[in-house]
Design an enzyme around this catalytic site. Structure first.
Site, PDB file in Angstrom:
ATOM      1  N   PRO A  46       1.112  -0.750   0.009  1.00  0.00           N
ATOM      2  CA  PRO A  46       0.009   0.174  -0.177  1.00  0.00           C
ATOM      3  C   PRO A  46       1.299   1.424   0.037  1.00  0.00           C
ATOM      4  O   PRO A  46       1.653   1.272   0.976  1.00  0.00           O
ATOM      5  CB  PRO A  46      -0.437  -0.238   0.902  1.00  0.00           C
ATOM      6  N   ASP A  85      -2.466   2.583   2.634  1.00  0.00           N
ATOM      7  CA  ASP A  85      -1.363   3.239   4.447  1.00  0.00           C
ATOM      8  C   ASP A  85      -1.796   4.612   4.397  1.00  0.00           C
ATOM      9  O   ASP A  85      -1.956   5.613   3.645  1.00  0.00           O
ATOM     10  CB  ASP A  85       0.049   2.385   3.968  1.00  0.00           C
ATOM     11  N   TRP A 521       4.102   0.537  10.489  1.00  0.00           N
ATOM     12  CA  TRP A 521       4.394  -0.902  10.018  1.00  0.00           C
ATOM     13  C   TRP A 521       4.125  -1.741  10.064  1.00  0.00           C
ATOM     14  O   TRP A 521       3.944  -2.825   9.720  1.00  0.00           O
ATOM     15  CB  TRP A 521       6.031  -0.805  10.461  1.00  0.00           C
ATOM     16  N   GLN A 556      12.161  -2.511   0.712  1.00  0.00           N
ATOM     17  CA  GLN A 556      10.979  -2.811   1.789  1.00  0.00           C
ATOM     18  C   GLN A 556      11.552  -4.177   2.292  1.00  0.00           C
ATOM     19  O   GLN A 556      11.004  -4.537   2.840  1.00  0.00           O
ATOM     20  CB  GLN A 556       9.948  -3.066   0.455  1.00  0.00           C
ATOM     21  N   TRP A 560       8.142  -3.541   4.041  1.00  0.00           N
ATOM     22  CA  TRP A 560       7.074  -4.369   4.298  1.00  0.00           C
ATOM     23  C   TRP A 560       7.163  -6.575   4.276  1.00  0.00           C
ATOM     24  O   TRP A 560       6.334  -6.758   4.574  1.00  0.00           O
ATOM     25  CB  TRP A 560       6.343  -3.922   3.167  1.00  0.00           C
ATOM     26  N   LYS A 593      19.791   9.997  -6.369  1.00  0.00           N
ATOM     27  CA  LYS A 593      18.534   9.989  -5.934  1.00  0.00           C
ATOM     28  C   LYS A 593      17.215  11.028  -6.652  1.00  0.00           C
ATOM     29  O   LYS A 593      18.026  12.222  -6.766  1.00  0.00           O
ATOM     30  CB  LYS A 593      18.231  10.080  -4.823  1.00  0.00           C
ATOM     31  N   LYS A 596      13.759  16.614  -3.900  1.00  0.00           N
ATOM     32  CA  LYS A 596      13.050  17.769  -4.327  1.00  0.00           C
ATOM     33  C   LYS A 596      14.390  19.121  -4.032  1.00  0.00           C
ATOM     34  O   LYS A 596      14.272  20.109  -4.849  1.00  0.00           O
ATOM     35  CB  LYS A 596      12.009  18.726  -3.333  1.00  0.00           C
TER      36      LYS A 596
END
Length: 1052
Positions: A46, A85, A521, A556, A560, A593, A596
């Site tokens: 999610p 989520d 989590w 993850q 997750w 990466k 912003k």
RNA sequence: GGGCCCGUAGCUUAGCCAGGUGGAGCGUUCGGCUGAUAACCGAGAGGUCCUGCGUUCAAAUCGCAGCGGGCCCA
């Protein structure tokens, strides 16, 4: 009926298709259609409902969509609720920002219920926005009935799981040092800590030994505010430590530190002279010292301060580590091991408590200076400076974190670690090392999982504690809570509702819920059964669980993949997924990466608005192996777009002809007899392609599935097959040869449509609707309801594929050769001569001679035997000066001159057959000359991988005639195009050629020209009155021509 | 500081598992084609295969060390 297609407009087409899917509810239809198939349970990782999706999330969903579409076409019955989520600190922080809040007190003042309502609204609004963004990418998941962590049924899944943990004695309340955000006033997970450069004090402090005021052990720290909480010093058992008498400003003192770091420490303290008094290993150090601030922090007088041994001590700074068990993870563990007090005189708001004595009320952020000044006043500061290092910050509010010992709830996953590692081995990992190396390593090193947070917007921890006897009860479901509390109904399981629900303890007193909420989590950890509505629905889980497949980014591993495994081991004792595809991250072109602050962020919307969703999809799928990081490149997206445009053009090209000829593929019951070899070739190629795609997909190698499709479209279909069949499609009569081409191209297009549909669902659907649905209304309503294609071995002819490769190479070589003599392809050549070095070449040339002739525009193909020399090649004589000189002395010059004019072939033949050659009065022997093939001026040569080819460009009258005729044709066609005339429209053409010879040559092919350009009338002459819809002057190989065309009525 | 992954032409990459003359696409230069046409095709130039050491008759490929990037951890 087939319809013509306009130019490729990705955005327009995608919108149209998405609208079409919506209208017929294609997604539901497809899932319904497969409901009797083999079950395939997919759990969507999610995304967090804040803000807009980024490139990485887009990639993630595109992978999921492509794999599920592939599985669906292969007959699987798919369960794929989209997930969201929706709880946690990030949303709280955003809402706090909107409301202008600065601390938890503001929230309490505003009202927890009001705050929760705002958080919920925020989450739902963003869910809607993000759903739309995913749909715009053509992602099919169950969007109508997604699982959402804020739903009561979901919360129950989390509660039930915690109850299992409690029953299995894996839930524990305990004092632990956790990462703490003093602004958010909550524990935060490791994963919520963001590291950034920070400048901090770097100080050396002397701890005086008990009863020996002159002697100190020297420690180093960057957090002076933790000194009031110091309880011990740690040294490494095997390091050497020294006692040194050091002198500064005529004062002597004795210092203890690691031997190898002594020089540095003394330099830092600006000591002039020193003398080593004693050396000892760490393990022999038995030292008790006085707390340096015991007068300011009275509690410290009650503690004993000793030196302990620890392996985590490194040979840096002083080799003696300040230990505050209340403020560090290693410190805490050392404290527990040695029964030290876990002294933590700092409150949740980051201010010192009563226990800190004089420091009470001061914020730790402001305490460093004060503590250092106090130490300095006592003469205990050996040196102070600053250091720039990476320090953890709260990822949401950017506040530097502190470590605090607090009461938290833990899942004792360390106790089941071995079983977790066993389960990891049973799961199929793509790539393999994602599980065996990366994940296993992470699990091996993992600690107990702190699941409690002292916040508001989250799943409330369902633990009730008796206010009297301290009994603990964990509630597993809403039903259970109603029964235990006697409440007839409950409408929302969030705070503050649940906070005011009390249940009765066995002892007769009241039980109250602990105020904590879960770490987010934990929410997503239960997704695999929460999405099946377990425990509310106990049946579905039996049919579907565990998940067949999940896929997420490599971040993850510790997220997750781990949280799900931990929760599932606790709840069910096994892994909740059978296979896992780990994918990469999206980076900018430099491999950095996207962020912003760097200003290098590319959003999916930008890409879609420039090139369409389809280009983005196929780009992310084909650019990399899924598990590698993807360096975003606009050029490559443009490249994919180009490929799609070509696919579109290949699809579009035959439509007008097929329509004109009333071609109906469903009239062709069987494979037509008159298939040419090139037809058989492309049919074989497309079957081989299916195999290739299937093989790649079986390992989720999406890049290896998509690249061959693109290559097939570009190389085989567009650049070769379509070029080969063009003349056939132009034929007007109802010709079986033309039908065979239509049939073949149609078959190939429909197959490619299916092959590419999981990856590029829009363009393929659009093609399908026209190619299949418009012809056969009984066909499935959507391409995505069709069965996947199975390779048909009877069409596969690898030998033929190989031969065609050879022929293509010869064609390429011959264009290369033409280029050397600047002879355009439009001009026929007398012949080409193929000289093979491998025998296979001969069979390729023989069987595909017509293709070769046509594509090289050659009148004749001459095939030599392997290794044979073409007899028409001349022989160039290469004189060997070193032999000629001594042999002929003064006459050598004359001999050389003669050798230049001699017939090389005769010379070579004589030397080969008789060993010498009589050149006038001289005898030339073998050692005097070398030979080299010489190519006559009108012939060009080029090599290919298994031979070479000669192109004879010698002009004949007939060739010249055709060459010029084709020049005229091309220009008239160009003018037709400029007037945008339909293919079947006839014209009247006038051509004036001011060169009698050329006029004569062209006139010989007047009929041919008329036919090619569909001219009802064609006038050729040297003085023609030029007029028409379009008049143009041309320069054809230095011959001036003036042409005019006029469109006539359509012949229909 | 540790684990895993990645590093090949200006850019994006194939080849690496299983050692044997490094292939593509984009861009660039030159040329061609024109009934898909705001397309298309061919050729040329362009490589310290991140660096170093080692194994081997032979290393982009295997091993070790280092450098750079990414993710995760400390």
């Amino acid at each position: 009926m087939l319809k013509e297609a306009s130019q490729y407009d990705a955005k327009l087409m995608e919108q149209k298709i998405q609208k079409f899917w919506d209208e017929i509810d294609a997604y539901s239809k497809v899932r319904e259609f497969r409901k009797n198939g083999k079950k395939f349970f997919f759990v969507d990782g999610p995304p967090y409902t804040t803000g807009r999706i980024h490139l990485g999330t887009a990639w993630n969903k595109i992978i999921k969509d492509s794999i599920l579409r592939y599985k669906s076409m292969n007959g699987f019955n798919i369960l794929d609720r989209a997930g969201w989520d929706m709880h946690g600190l990030p949303i709280e922080v955003k809402v706090e920002g909107v409301l202008g809040f600065r601390s938890k007190k503001d929230i309490e003042k505003y009202g927890v219920g009001n705050f929760i309502a705002k958080c919920k609204e925020f989450a739902l609004t963003h869910r809607d926005e993000m759903t739309l963004q995913f749909k715009n990418l053509g992602v099919w998941l169950n969007w109508k009935d997604p699982y959402m962590t804020l739903r009561d049924e979901y919360i129950e899944a989390a509660w039930w799981t915690l109850k299992q943990a409690h029953e299995k004695k894996l839930l524990e309340k305990g004092l632990r040092v956790v990462n703490w955000c003093p602004r958010c006033e909550t524990a935060i997970a490791e994963s919520e800590v963001e590291y950034a450069e920070e400048t901090d004090p770097s100080v050396y402090i002397k701890f005086q030994l008990k009863g020996e005021e002159d002697t100190s052990i020297v420690i180093w720290t960057t957090t002076p505010w933790t000194i009031p909480a110091n309880i011990a010093v740690a040294v490494h058992p095997s390091f050497e430590y020294v006692k040194v008498r050091a002198v500064k400003e005529d004062k002597e003192e004795i210092l203890i530190m690691a031997a190898q770091l002594m020089q540095n420490v003394l330099k830092q303290g600006r000591y002039k002279n020193y003398e080593i008094l004693e050396t000892m290993p760490g393990e022999d150090m038995k030292i008790e010292y006085e707390h340096p601030l015991r007068d300011k922090v009275p509690q410290q007088k009650a503690f004993k301060h000793n030196v302990y041994l620890a392996d985590f001590v490194t040979a840096e700074n002083t080799g003696c580590v300040h230990i505050a068990p209340g403020h560090g993870i290693d410190d805490f563990e050392l404290g527990v091991k040695n029964n030290l007090p876990i002294f933590c005189p700092v409150g949740p708001d980051g201010r010192y408590t009563e226990e800190a004595g004089e420091y009470k009320g001061m914020h730790v952020r402001d305490a460093n200076e004060t503590v250092l000044d106090d130490l300095s006043g006592k003469g205990l500061l050996l040196a102070r400076g600053t250091i720039s290092h990476r320090y953890g910050h709260c990822w949401r509010c950017k506040t530097p974190i502190i470590y605090l010992a607090t009461e938290q709830w833990f899942l004792k996953v360390t106790e089941i670690k071995d079983r977790m590692l066993d389960e990891i081995r049973k799961v199929r990992w793509y790539p393999e090392w994602a599980g065996s190396a990366r994940f296993a390593d992470w699990v091996t090193g993992s600690r107990d999982w702190c699941i409690s947070r002292q916040r508001y917007w989250g799943i409330p921890v369902p633990v009730w504690i008796c206010e009297s006897c301290g009994e603990i009860e964990v509630i597993g479901t809403m039903q259970e809570l109603m029964e235990r509390s006697g409440k007839p109904s409950l409408d929302d399981l969030h705070r503050p509702n649940v906070d005011s629900i009390f249940i009765k303890c066995r002892c007769g007193e009241r039980m109250k819920r602990v105020p904590d909420v879960f770490d987010v989590w934990f929410d997503s950890a239960v997704a695999s059964w929460a999405t099946l509505r377990f425990p509310r629905d106990e049946k579905t889980i039996k049919e579907w669980w565990p998940a067949d497949f999940i896929t997420e980014g490599h971040d993850q591993t510790r997220g997750w993949f781990y949280s799900q495994l931990g929760a599932s081991m606790i709840a069910f004792g096994k892994a909740p997924y059978r296979s896992v595809l780990m994918h990469g991250f999206t980076l900018d072109t430099e491999g950095k990466k996207m962020s912003k602050s760097l200003g290098n962020v590319v959003t999916p919307e930008e890409v879609v608005s420039r090139y369409g969703a389809e280009s983005l999809r196929l780009y992310v799928l084909s650019q990399n192996a899924p598990w590698e990081d993807l360096k975003f490149s606009w050029d490559e997206v443009a490249n994919v777009h180009r490929m799609l445009n070509i696919l579109w053009n290949v699809y579009r090209f035959p439509l007008p002809y097929m329509i004109l000829d009333n071609f109906n593929p469903f009239d062709v019951k069987e494979v037509p007899e008159g298939l040419r070899l090139e037809d058989k070739w492309i049919l074989s190629r497309v079957q081989s392609l299916i195999k290739q795609v299937d093989a790649a997909m079986s390992e989720y190698n999406l890049h290896k599935a998509t690249r061959p499709i693109s290559e097939f479209v570009l190389e085989d279909l567009s650049r070769w097959y379509v070029q080969l069949i063009r003349p056939r499609t132009w034929r007007e009569a109802n010709d079986p040869d033309k039908l065979a081409a239509y049939y073949t191209l149609y078959e190939v297009l429909v197959t490619v449509t299916k092959l590419i549909s999981p990856f590029a669902p829009h363009i393929s659907e659009e093609m399908y609707q026209n190619l299949v649905r418009n012809v056969n209304p009984d066909a499935p309503a959507s391409l995505h309801m069709c069965d996947w294609v199975t390779p048909d071995e009877k069409f596969i002819d690898l030998e033929l594929e190989k031969r065609m490769d050879t022929v293509r190479e010869i064609v390429e070589a011959s264009s290369n050769a033409r280029q050397k003599l600047k002879r355009k392809l439009r001009w026929p050549v007398k012949r080409i001569v193929v000289v093979p070095v491998k025998d296979e070449v001969a069979s390729a040339v023989k069987s595909l001679e017509s293709v070769l002739k046509e594509q090289t525009n050659a009148r004749e193909i001459i095939l030599l035997k392997s290794g044979e020399t073409w007899e028409e090649l001349g022989v160039e004589v290469l004189p060997v000066h070193a032999a000629l000189g001594p042999a002929f002395k003064k006459e050598a010059g004359k001999v050389l001159a003669e050798l230049k004019t001699v017939d090389g072939r005769a010379l070579k033949k004589a030397i080969e057959e008789e060993g010498s050659f009589r050149l006038k009065e001289w005898t030339i022997t073998k050692d005097m000359v070398g030979f080299r093939d010489s190519i006559p001026p009108a012939i060009a040569q080029a090599a290919f991988s298994s031979g070479e080819v000669f192109v004879d460009t010698e002009l004949t009258r007939e060739i010249e005639s055709e060459g010029y005729a084709r020049e005229v044709i091309r220009r008239l066609q160009d003018m037709r195009k400029e007037l945008d005339l339909a293919v079947e429209e006839e014209i009247e053409a006038l051509v004036e050629i001011r060169n009698d010879k050329v006029l004569e040559l062209v006139s010989e092919l007047k009929e041919f020209i008329s036919g090619e350009v569909r001219a009802a009338s064609l006038v050729l002459g040297s003085d023609v009155e030029i007029q028409g819809d379009l008049v143009k002057d041309w320069d054809v190989e230095d011959v001036r021509m003036r042409m005019a065309i006029k469109g006539t009525v359509k012949t229909s």
